[in-house]
Scaffold this motif. Structure first.
Motif, PDB file in Angstrom:
ATOM      1  N   ALA A  98      33.213  35.704  33.688  1.00 16.92           N
ATOM      2  CA  ALA A  98      33.561  35.364  32.304  1.00 16.92           C
ATOM      3  C   ALA A  98      34.566  36.344  31.708  1.00 16.92           C
ATOM      4  CB  ALA A  98      32.302  35.326  31.452  1.00 16.92           C
ATOM      5  N   THR A  99      35.547  36.780  32.489  1.00 19.10           N
ATOM      6  CA  THR A  99      36.573  37.669  31.931  1.00 19.10           C
ATOM      7  C   THR A  99      37.551  36.837  31.102  1.00 19.10           C
ATOM      8  OG1 THR A  99      37.892  37.339  33.913  1.00 19.10           O
ATOM      9  CG2 THR A  99      36.505  39.300  33.854  1.00 19.10           C
ATOM     10  N   ARG A 100      38.229  37.495  30.168  1.00 15.93           N
ATOM     11  CA  ARG A 100      39.212  36.749  29.364  1.00 15.93           C
ATOM     12  C   ARG A 100      40.460  36.463  30.178  1.00 15.93           C
ATOM     13  NH1 ARG A 100      39.098  39.860  24.104  1.00 15.93           N
ATOM     14  NH2 ARG A 100      41.324  39.503  24.187  1.00 15.93           N
ATOM     15  N   SER A 101      40.877  37.438  30.985  1.00 13.59           N
ATOM     16  CA  SER A 101      42.099  37.214  31.766  1.00 13.59           C
ATOM     17  C   SER A 101      41.768  37.148  33.255  1.00 13.59           C
ATOM     18  CB  SER A 101      43.122  38.312  31.477  1.00 13.59           C
ATOM     19  OG  SER A 101      42.521  39.576  31.612  1.00 13.59           O
ATOM     20  N   LYS A 102      42.757  36.786  34.034  1.00 14.07           N
ATOM     21  CA  LYS A 102      42.547  36.593  35.474  1.00 14.07           C
ATOM     22  C   LYS A 102      42.304  37.926  36.189  1.00 14.07           C
ATOM     23  CE  LYS A 102      45.016  32.206  35.666  1.00 14.07           C
ATOM     24  NZ  LYS A 102      46.117  31.419  36.303  1.00 14.07           N
ATOM     25  N   VAL A 103      41.991  37.850  37.471  1.00 13.60           N
ATOM     26  CA  VAL A 103      41.557  39.068  38.162  1.00 13.60           C
ATOM     27  C   VAL A 103      42.714  39.987  38.533  1.00 13.60           C
ATOM     28  CG1 VAL A 103      41.393  37.904  40.422  1.00 13.60           C
ATOM     29  CG2 VAL A 103      40.089  39.992  40.011  1.00 13.60           C
ATOM     30  N   ASN A 130      41.812  43.629  37.398  1.00 18.27           N
ATOM     31  CA  ASN A 130      41.113  43.553  36.101  1.00 18.27           C
ATOM     32  C   ASN A 130      39.797  44.315  36.234  1.00 18.27           C
ATOM     33  OD1 ASN A 130      39.496  42.757  33.945  1.00 18.27           O
ATOM     34  ND2 ASN A 130      40.226  40.635  33.957  1.00 18.27           N
ATOM     35  N   ARG A 131      39.676  45.404  35.505  1.00 17.72           N
ATOM     36  CA  ARG A 131      38.519  46.286  35.668  1.00 17.72           C
ATOM     37  C   ARG A 131      37.222  45.636  35.189  1.00 17.72           C
ATOM     38  NH1 ARG A 131      38.075  50.431  39.290  1.00 17.72           N
ATOM     39  NH2 ARG A 131      35.953  51.094  38.838  1.00 17.72           N
ATOM     40  N   GLN A 132      37.354  44.701  34.239  1.00 18.98           N
ATOM     41  CA  GLN A 132      36.157  44.017  33.729  1.00 18.98           C
ATOM     42  C   GLN A 132      35.458  43.236  34.858  1.00 18.98           C
ATOM     43  OE1 GLN A 132      34.985  44.054  30.295  1.00 18.98           O
ATOM     44  NE2 GLN A 132      33.213  43.331  31.442  1.00 18.98           N
ATOM     45  N   GLU A 181      36.788  38.082  44.699  1.00 19.05           N
ATOM     46  CA  GLU A 181      37.984  37.403  45.184  1.00 19.05           C
ATOM     47  C   GLU A 181      38.619  36.594  44.063  1.00 19.05           C
ATOM     48  OE1 GLU A 181      36.373  35.135  48.475  1.00 19.05           O
ATOM     49  OE2 GLU A 181      35.935  33.414  47.185  1.00 19.05           O
ATOM     50  N   GLU A 182      39.761  35.987  44.368  1.00 19.29           N
ATOM     51  CA  GLU A 182      40.434  35.153  43.364  1.00 19.29           C
ATOM     52  C   GLU A 182      40.244  33.690  43.741  1.00 19.29           C
ATOM     53  OE1 GLU A 182      44.695  35.497  43.464  1.00 19.29           O
ATOM     54  OE2 GLU A 182      44.752  35.767  45.630  1.00 19.29           O
ATOM     55  N   GLY A 232      43.822  32.487  40.628  1.00 20.52           N
ATOM     56  CA  GLY A 232      43.717  33.878  40.220  1.00 20.52           C
ATOM     57  C   GLY A 232      42.573  34.172  39.267  1.00 20.52           C
ATOM     58  N   VAL A 233      41.751  33.164  38.975  1.00 16.80           N
ATOM     59  CA  VAL A 233      40.562  33.407  38.154  1.00 16.80           C
ATOM     60  C   VAL A 233      39.556  34.204  39.010  1.00 16.80           C
ATOM     61  CG1 VAL A 233      38.535  32.141  37.320  1.00 16.80           C
ATOM     62  CG2 VAL A 233      40.830  31.492  36.530  1.00 16.80           C
ATOM     63  N   PRO A 234      38.869  35.195  38.430  1.00 11.42           N
ATOM     64  CA  PRO A 234      37.990  36.037  39.258  1.00 11.42           C
ATOM     65  C   PRO A 234      36.708  35.324  39.704  1.00 11.42           C
ATOM     66  CG  PRO A 234      37.852  36.717  36.975  1.00 11.42           C
ATOM     67  CD  PRO A 234      38.920  35.664  37.031  1.00 11.42           C
ATOM     68  N   LEU A 235      36.364  35.514  40.960  1.00 10.57           N
ATOM     69  CA  LEU A 235      35.123  34.962  41.496  1.00 10.57           C
ATOM     70  C   LEU A 235      34.319  36.069  42.146  1.00 10.57           C
ATOM     71  CD1 LEU A 235      36.415  31.869  43.550  1.00 10.57           C
ATOM     72  CD2 LEU A 235      35.555  31.870  41.197  1.00 10.57           C
ATOM     73  N   LEU A 236      32.999  35.926  42.088  1.00 11.13           N
ATOM     74  CA  LEU A 236      32.136  36.706  42.962  1.00 11.13           C
ATOM     75  C   LEU A 236      31.565  35.724  43.958  1.00 11.13           C
ATOM     76  CD1 LEU A 236      29.961  39.099  40.775  1.00 11.13           C
ATOM     77  CD2 LEU A 236      31.854  39.668  42.317  1.00 11.13           C
ATOM     78  N   GLU A 237      31.618  36.078  45.236  1.00 12.59           N
ATOM     79  CA  GLU A 237      30.958  35.229  46.221  1.00 12.59           C
ATOM     80  C   GLU A 237      29.692  35.940  46.683  1.00 12.59           C
ATOM     81  OE1 GLU A 237      33.279  33.390  49.332  1.00 12.59           O
ATOM     82  OE2 GLU A 237      31.532  33.248  50.649  1.00 12.59           O
TER      83      GLU A 237
END
Ligand code: ADP
Ligand code: MG
Length: 486
Positions: free
Chosen positions: A19-24, A55-57, A124-125, A147-152
């Motif tokens: 749920a970050t505001r910007s991409k990873v 993105n550190r978030q 990952e993205e 480029g949206v951040p994902l956790l797998e």
């Protein structure tokens, strides 16, 4: 019955959109639902010469989830390139973590005595999205998601049934929402999974050959995919065939799976270290800060609500579906006086405030009536000044309409308070008993159940305001006195 002699084995790879505001790796908006290709700078479009910046978030969210699942955190992790060609992947590779992921190990509890081990969690993205149903001739590409951040989250092959798969997905979904790391919205694709399924004869120590069903975006589909795949594989084995390891798709229209391609191996992706990004370094102090800020976790609260506040398991589970109602309950239960039962608080929340919240779309904290006033409301019922029925039917809506009012004053103003006045009750009791002389005789002959009838009539005559406990006493006393006279 060949099916009964087999066991299903499942391992899940769950992709959680953070749920970050910007991409990873760039500042593009990461939110869902923008007009196609509007969240795309040169970096999302993979123009030559552009470089990623982490993105550190997203890292903080990964750490939060890793800590909550009891993972070992790698204070140094690295990115790799996973190379493949597809129209929605403009770089021609995905930046992911292969060799050294951010979290390793950990487990997810899915029942009182059942845990599923996590193999690892990596950052990952996401890729873009291919739209095949917008144009009659062409497939269209929307790169907003690129480029949206994902956790797998990769599980060990520990799951043994469709039910367990659903329970596991449910636990992960609840936890990521609870921690605020993802909205967990499956319809919008914030949580998707690849389901790896194999079967083996029960008792067989070795695993069977597995198939991977890609990109499942609902709990119901995951269940059906597991069930369908289990039967399909058993049928093949029983017919003397063997399972080929492959990647399959799920067809929602008929609940079956179909072959997409033979399974690719890791070497097909030509993984190599990402040269454009430095390793992800985590300071122990940062980890400590995140651990300190961690909210109490849902399973711990479920246990606490039962053990400490005597809630039935169902109520505890329901309150702990989301963090807000759980913490709201906990705060109210801690603030309540000893005379107020925590179950009454749970009932108010489950049956009234949560439905109110669902109806209005507002959070509990946005309710104009603050928790301490709800406690005063419950106290009126608990101390018998108000019947539960009158409280919920009349005072509850009145309070929402005049949220600043004191509940007792409002009840008195609306003339709702119960009457335990002896004179008032005796008049009513006399009138009721005089109307039913035959029933009084039957009661005295031993038919004690008739007390309910007298009470009902008395309550009616009082317009619901007689204090039931006091009224019962008055009735019982009168009934025994009449008997003495005879
Ligand atoms: P790959 O890297 O080829 O995707 P992994 O070994 O990383 O394969 O496993 C991917 C997922 O498949 C994991 O969730 C794992 O638990 C699951 N898995 C591995 N072997 C089996 C099996 N025999 N049956 C079911 N699931 C399996
Ligand atoms: Mg895989």
């Amino acid at each position: 019955m060949p099916y009964a002699s087999y066991e299903t084995v499942v391992g899940l790879e769950i992709h959680v959109q953070l749920a970050t505001r910007s991409k990873v790796f760039c500042a593009d908006d990461a939110s869902f639902g923008g007009a196609p290709n509007t969240h795309v700078s040169a970096i999302s479009l993979a123009h030559p010469g552009t470089l990623p910046r982490l993105n550190r978030q997203a890292v903080e969210y990964a750490l939060r989830l890793g800590l909550a699942l009891g993972c070992q955190i790698n204070l140094r992790s690295t990115f790799d390139r996973k190379n493949y060609f597809y129209a929605d992947l403009p770089k021609g590779y995905q930046i992911t973590q292969d060799k050294l992921p951010i979290c390793v190990g950990g487990e997810v509890r899915i029942g009182p005595a059942r845990s599923i081990r996590i193999h690892h969690i990596h950052l990952e993205e996401d890729a873009g999205k291919s739209l095949h149903d917008q144009d009659p001739l062409d497939s269209l590409i929307d790169l907003n998601r690129a480029g949206v951040p994902l956790l797998e989250i990769v599980s060990e092959p520990d799951l043994r049934s469709a039910d367990e798969v659903a329970a596991y997905m449910d636990a992960i979904r609840r936890l990521v929402r609870w921690l605020g790391v993802s909205d967990g919205n499956m319809e919008e694709g914030s949580l998707r999974c690849d389901v790896n399924v194999s079967v083996r004869k029960t008792g067989d120590p070795a695993f069977g050959q597995r198939c991977e069903i890609k990109n499942i975006n609902s709990m119901r589909f995951a269940r059906r995919a597991v069930e369908h795949e289990t039967t399909r594989q058993i049928d093949i084995l029983e017919a003397g065939g063997r399972i080929v390891q492959e990647t399959r798709g799920y067809d929602a229209a008929n609940g079956s799976t179909y072959s997409l391609r033979e399974k690719e191996d890791a070497h097909d992706y030509r993984y190599f270290p990402e040269p454009d990004l430095p390793p992800v370094l985590v300071e122990p102090a940062e980890l400590e800060r995140i651990q300190q800020a961690m909210p109490p976790l849902p399973q711990a609260l479920e246990t606490e609500f039962q053990a400490r506040y005597g809630l039935p398991a169902n109520d505890a589970v329901q309150l702990c579906q989301d963090r807000e109602p759980a913490l709201y309950f906990r705060e109210m239960a801690a603030a309540a006086g000893p005379g107020l039962s925590p179950r009454a608080i749970a009932n108010l929340l489950i049956h009234r405030l949560l439905p109110w919240s669902a109806e209005t779309g507002l959070g509990l904290r946005d309710c104009p009536v603050p928790p301490e006033r709800w406690l005063a409301f419950l106290q009126l019922i608990e101390s018998n000044q108000l019947s539960a029925t009158t409280a919920y039917q009349r005072l509850f809506p009145a309070l929402l309409d005049s949220p600043a009012a004191d509940p007792a004053q409002l009840a008195s103003h609306l003339n709702l308070l119960q009457n335990a006045d002896a004179g008032f009750l005796e008049t009513l009791a006399d009138a009721v008993l005089a109307r039913f002389p035959d029933k009084v005789k039957e009661y005295q002959a031993g038919k004690k159940g008739l007390l309910g009838l007298f009470m009902g009539e008395l309550m009616k005559a009082s317009q619901g305001k007689a204090d039931p406990k006091a009224a019962t006493q008055v009735l019982e006393e009168k009934l025994s006195n009449v008997k003495c006279k005879m």
